[in-house]
Design an enzyme around this catalytic site. Structure first.
Site, PDB file in Angstrom:
ATOM      1  N   TYR A  20     -10.014  14.626  -4.310  1.00 46.57           N
ATOM      2  CA  TYR A  20      -8.950  13.944  -5.326  1.00 46.57           C
ATOM      3  C   TYR A  20      -8.286  15.240  -5.848  1.00 46.57           C
ATOM      4  CZ  TYR A  20      -7.641  11.598  -9.623  1.00 46.57           C
ATOM      5  OH  TYR A  20      -6.971  11.003 -10.875  1.00 46.57           O
ATOM      6  N   ASP A  27       0.869  -1.261  -0.200  1.00 44.04           N
ATOM      7  CA  ASP A  27       0.089   0.148  -0.151  1.00 44.04           C
ATOM      8  C   ASP A  27       0.962   1.224   0.002  1.00 44.04           C
ATOM      9  OD1 ASP A  27      -1.472   2.466   0.828  1.00 44.04           O
ATOM     10  OD2 ASP A  27      -2.837   1.041   1.917  1.00 44.04           O
ATOM     11  N   TYR A  31     -14.557  17.147 -24.182  1.00 43.61           N
ATOM     12  CA  TYR A  31     -13.249  16.918 -24.829  1.00 43.61           C
ATOM     13  C   TYR A  31     -13.192  17.412 -26.182  1.00 43.61           C
ATOM     14  CZ  TYR A  31     -11.709  14.727 -20.765  1.00 43.61           C
ATOM     15  OH  TYR A  31     -11.138  14.469 -19.235  1.00 43.61           O
TER      16      TYR A  31
HETATM   17  N1  LIG Z   1      -8.592   7.064 -15.428  1.00 41.63           N
HETATM   18  C1  LIG Z   1      -8.512   8.644 -15.381  1.00 41.63           C
HETATM   19  O1  LIG Z   1      -9.264   9.059 -15.974  1.00 41.63           O
HETATM   20  C2  LIG Z   1      -7.407   9.145 -14.879  1.00 41.63           C
HETATM   21  C3  LIG Z   1      -7.328  10.460 -15.430  1.00 41.63           C
HETATM   22  C4  LIG Z   1      -6.263  11.257 -14.672  1.00 41.63           C
HETATM   23  C5  LIG Z   1      -5.400  10.625 -13.926  1.00 41.63           C
HETATM   24  N2  LIG Z   1      -5.368   9.384 -13.316  1.00 41.63           N
HETATM   25  C6  LIG Z   1      -4.673   8.889 -12.571  1.00 41.63           C
HETATM   26  O2  LIG Z   1      -3.988   7.771 -12.969  1.00 41.63           O
HETATM   27  C7  LIG Z   1      -3.496   6.910 -12.323  1.00 41.63           C
HETATM   28  C8  LIG Z   1      -4.107   5.396 -12.410  1.00 41.63           C
HETATM   29  O3  LIG Z   1      -5.547   5.334 -12.463  1.00 41.63           O
HETATM   30  P1  LIG Z   1      -6.277   4.313 -13.665  1.00 41.63           P
HETATM   31  O4  LIG Z   1      -7.276   5.311 -13.979  1.00 41.63           O
HETATM   32  O5  LIG Z   1      -5.253   3.398 -14.201  1.00 41.63           O
HETATM   33  O6  LIG Z   1      -7.078   3.506 -12.000  1.00 41.63           O
HETATM   34  P2  LIG Z   1      -7.189   1.852 -11.842  1.00 41.63           P
HETATM   35  O7  LIG Z   1      -8.164   1.797 -10.733  1.00 41.63           O
HETATM   36  O8  LIG Z   1      -7.637   1.266 -13.225  1.00 41.63           O
HETATM   37  O9  LIG Z   1      -5.612   1.286 -11.319  1.00 41.63           O
HETATM   38  C9  LIG Z   1      -5.109   1.903 -10.062  1.00 41.63           C
HETATM   39  C10 LIG Z   1      -4.431   0.811  -9.614  1.00 41.63           C
HETATM   40  O10 LIG Z   1      -3.655   1.410  -8.431  1.00 41.63           O
HETATM   41  C11 LIG Z   1      -3.866   0.469  -7.130  1.00 41.63           C
HETATM   42  N3  LIG Z   1      -3.817   1.377  -6.031  1.00 41.63           N
HETATM   43  C12 LIG Z   1      -4.734   1.793  -5.424  1.00 41.63           C
HETATM   44  N4  LIG Z   1      -4.360   2.175  -4.248  1.00 41.63           N
HETATM   45  C13 LIG Z   1      -3.244   1.560  -4.045  1.00 41.63           C
HETATM   46  C14 LIG Z   1      -2.416   1.713  -2.960  1.00 41.63           C
HETATM   47  N5  LIG Z   1      -2.619   2.672  -1.779  1.00 41.63           N
HETATM   48  N6  LIG Z   1      -1.086   1.295  -2.876  1.00 41.63           N
HETATM   49  C15 LIG Z   1      -0.736   0.496  -4.072  1.00 41.63           C
HETATM   50  N7  LIG Z   1      -1.458   0.501  -5.147  1.00 41.63           N
HETATM   51  C16 LIG Z   1      -2.586   0.964  -5.016  1.00 41.63           C
HETATM   52  C17 LIG Z   1      -4.981  -0.325  -7.496  1.00 41.63           C
HETATM   53  O11 LIG Z   1      -5.146  -1.783  -6.863  1.00 41.63           O
HETATM   54  C18 LIG Z   1      -5.191  -0.281  -9.190  1.00 41.63           C
HETATM   55  O12 LIG Z   1      -4.341  -1.678  -9.697  1.00 41.63           O
HETATM   56  C19 LIG Z   1      -4.133   7.187 -10.767  1.00 41.63           C
HETATM   57  O13 LIG Z   1      -3.091   8.097  -9.946  1.00 41.63           O
HETATM   58  C20 LIG Z   1      -5.286   8.123 -11.385  1.00 41.63           C
HETATM   59  O14 LIG Z   1      -5.413   8.964 -10.249  1.00 41.63           O
HETATM   60  C21 LIG Z   1      -6.278   8.659 -13.927  1.00 41.63           C
END
Ligand SMILES: NC(=O)c1ccc[n+]([C@@H]2O[C@H](COP(=O)([O-])OP(=O)(O)OC[C@H]3O[C@@H](n4cnc5c(N)ncnc54)[C@H](O)[C@@H]3O)[C@@H](O)[C@H]2O)c1
Length: 252
Positions: free
Chosen positions: A151, A62, A212
């Site tokens: 967030y 974590d 978008y």
């Molecule tokens: N999806 C979007 O639209 C978007 C947009 C902007 C930024 N982001 C950022 O991109 C990153 C990835 O997002 P995603 O959309 O691929 O999400 P996702 O939920 O598909 O993947 C996130 C991963 O992080 C892991 N995770 C969560 N909490 C954790 C912790 N405490 N320790 C270790 N691992 C942890 C989860 O198990 C998961 O595998 C994030 O930081 C998110 O905020 C996503």
């Protein structure tokens, strides 16, 4: 092979953007440490890298718990020799505005997105001799996204932390940049999209796409491509930069 001979650690690499980055970095020659809080998900990503002929190890932590982070990073460095690239990608969403968000929601968003970036960076720097750190921000750090208060604040902290890290780590030959993606349809975004559609996911997606100019949401692979560039030596003069793959969302 833009990461030939490099070792990369990617957090949150069990899903979404992090998994896409693990596959892309490995395809470009990196050995990859796949870190996730979900052990099965990390193992699945590492297995996918292996099936495609790449090298990966899965480690579990974590990112908001310092002792777990230190142990997992040490395990990754021992397995792969060192760490040249860190992609601080792990993140969680939040729900609600400042008027109705819970304290638990606030603390979790800050702990994983912001404190996690600090803790993993600190642990990795003990194993890094020059290299590149890519932090994961969001357009939510740059514009107000409705009902996403914790967030937005946490990702704003990641952007500010990136600039601080860039200044402090330049003398060590470590570049630090932050990606601020627009919406990518992944498990993380689904609750927010559903809420935006008043419970209807398709309606939530439709209400989001209209923001978008490019007319669609992003893909995990498009964000991974930006991370790859920042991780590689092609980005050798970039540090402290905020890079915004968002289909024009913040240009409106
Ligand atoms: N999806 C979007 O639209 C978007 C947009 C902007 C930024 N982001 C950022 O991109 C990153 C990835 O997002 P995603 O959309 O691929 O999400 P996702 O939920 O598909 O993947 C996130 C991963 O992080 C892991 N995770 C969560 N909490 C954790 C912790 N405490 N320790 C270790 N691992 C942890 C989860 O198990 C998961 O595998 C994030 O930081 C998110 O905020 C996503």
């Amino acid at each position: 092979m833009r990461l030939a001979g490099k070792v990369a650690l990617i957090t949150g690499a069990g899903s979404g953007i992090g998994r896409a980055a693990a596959l892309r970095f490995a395809a470009e020659g990196a050995a990859v440490a796949v870190l996730d809080v979900a052990a099965d998900a990390a193992a699945a990503t590492a297995a996918q890298v292996g099936e495609r002929g790449g090298r990966a190890v899965a480690v579990t932590a974590d990112v908001s718990v310092a002792a777990q982070v230190t142990a997992a990073v040490a395990e990754a460095a021992a397995a792969l020799g060192r760490i040249d690239v860190l992609y601080n990608n792990a993140g969680v969403g939040s729900s609600g505005s400042v008027a109705d968000a819970t304290e638990d929601d606030w603390h979790r968003a800050v702990a994983v997105n912001a404190t996690g970036t600090f803790l993993v960076s600190r642990a990795v720097l003990a194993h890094m001799d020059g290299g590149s750190i890519v932090n994961q921000g969001s357009v939510a750090a740059l514009v107000g996204v409705p009902a996403f208060a914790a967030y937005c604040a946490a990702k704003g902290a990641v952007v500010a932390l990136t600039r601080s890290m860039a200044v402090d780590l330049a003398p060590r030959g470590v570049r630090v940049n932050v990606i601020c993606p627009g919406t990518v349809y992944t498990p993380l975004m689904e609750p927010m999209l559903r809420a935006r559609g008043d419970g209807d996911l398709a309606a939530g997606l439709a209400r989001t796409v209209v923001k978008y100019p490019i007319g669609r949401l992003g893909t995990p692979e498009e964000i991974a491509a930006v991370a790859l560039f920042l991780a590689s030596d092609e980005a050798s003069f970039l540090t402290g930069s905020v890079v915004t793959p968002d289909g024009g969302m913040t240009a409106v």
